[in-house]
Enzyme design. Sequence first.
Site, short mmCIF file in Angstrom:
data_model
loop_
_atom_site.label_atom_id
_atom_site.label_comp_id
_atom_site.label_asym_id
_atom_site.label_seq_id
_atom_site.Cartn_x
_atom_site.Cartn_y
_atom_site.Cartn_z
N HIS A 50 0.85 -1.18 0.00
CA HIS A 50 0.00 0.00 0.00
C HIS A 50 0.90 1.24 0.00
O HIS A 50 2.11 1.14 0.19
CB HIS A 50 -0.92 0.00 1.23
CG HIS A 50 -0.18 -0.03 2.53
ND1 HIS A 50 -0.07 -1.15 3.30
CD2 HIS A 50 0.52 0.94 3.18
CE1 HIS A 50 0.66 -0.89 4.37
NE2 HIS A 50 1.03 0.38 4.31
C1 T46 Z 1 3.17 0.74 6.80
C2 T46 Z 1 3.93 -0.52 7.01
C3 T46 Z 1 5.41 -0.27 7.13
C4 T46 Z 1 -4.11 -0.38 13.30
O1 T46 Z 1 -5.24 -0.54 13.80
N1 T46 Z 1 -3.28 0.59 13.79
C5 T46 Z 1 -2.04 0.81 13.30
O2 T46 Z 1 -1.33 1.70 13.80
C6 T46 Z 1 -1.58 0.01 12.19
C7 T46 Z 1 -0.20 0.24 11.60
C8 T46 Z 1 -2.43 -0.95 11.70
N2 T46 Z 1 -3.67 -1.13 12.24
C9 T46 Z 1 -4.54 -2.18 11.70
C10 T46 Z 1 -4.94 -2.02 10.25
C11 T46 Z 1 -5.08 -3.44 9.78
O3 T46 Z 1 -6.37 -3.91 10.08
O4 T46 Z 1 -3.79 -3.40 11.76
C12 T46 Z 1 -4.07 -4.20 10.64
C13 T46 Z 1 -2.78 -4.52 9.91
O5 T46 Z 1 -2.30 -3.35 9.25
P1 T46 Z 1 -1.64 -3.40 7.79
O6 T46 Z 1 -2.18 -4.55 7.02
O7 T46 Z 1 -1.74 -2.05 7.17
O8 T46 Z 1 -0.11 -3.70 8.19
P2 T46 Z 1 1.17 -3.76 7.25
O9 T46 Z 1 2.20 -4.49 8.00
O10 T46 Z 1 0.82 -4.24 5.89
O11 T46 Z 1 1.61 -2.21 7.10
C14 T46 Z 1 2.08 -1.50 8.23
C15 T46 Z 1 1.38 -0.13 8.33
O12 T46 Z 1 -0.04 -0.30 8.32
C16 T46 Z 1 1.75 0.79 7.21
O13 T46 Z 1 1.34 2.10 7.53
O14 T46 Z 1 3.67 1.65 6.17
O15 T46 Z 1 3.48 -1.30 8.12
#
Ligand code: T46
Length: 133
Positions: A50
């Site tokens: 993303h």
């Molecule tokens: C990024 C990379 C480096 C939350 O509720 N709070 C938070 O602060 C974060 C980061 C995520 N979430 C929730 C959103 C999703 O339902 O946790 C779940 C997993 O998040 P996501 O799939 O976006 O995680 P990654 O590892 O793909 O990405 C993360 C960060 O979201 C993103 O901003 O730049 O790490």
Amino acid sequence: MSLINLIEFEEIGDSRGSLISLEQMKNIPFEIKRIYYIFGTKKKVSRGFHAHKNLKQIAICLSGSCTFLIDDGRRKDTIRLSRPNVGLYIDGIKWREMHNFTKDCVLLVVASEHFNEEDYIRRYDEFLKVVNE
Ligand code: T46
């Protein structure tokens, strides 16, 4: 110009070991609104895929290692993060992917904004449209 923007943090080391301090508007070039960390990533799992519309982040691999891919829609660069004194600074609208996590990887991320799902661009075609506008 490479998309990999690394910040090296000063280690406050002594005979007992090392310590690194992160301070907003000092060695972190923005106000810190959120800190999260990613650990226990399963084997062969990749994360990210993303971009963000309005978020600055610094990712630091506190233990183990993982590979970041950063893409601005024109070029892609990769970096293997493996040192707790080095942060990857990601700002602007950049697609990011994280791959090849080691079992012991603990990835700390310092962010300039509170969590906001509206700030995410989770489709690559939409990302390309936004960066080419
Ligand atoms: C990024 C990379 C480096 C939350 O509720 N709070 C938070 O602060 C974060 C980061 C995520 N979430 C929730 C959103 C999703 O339902 O946790 C779940 C997993 O998040 P996501 O799939 O976006 O995680 P990654 O590892 O793909 O990405 C993360 C960060 O979201 C993103 O901003 O730049 O790490």
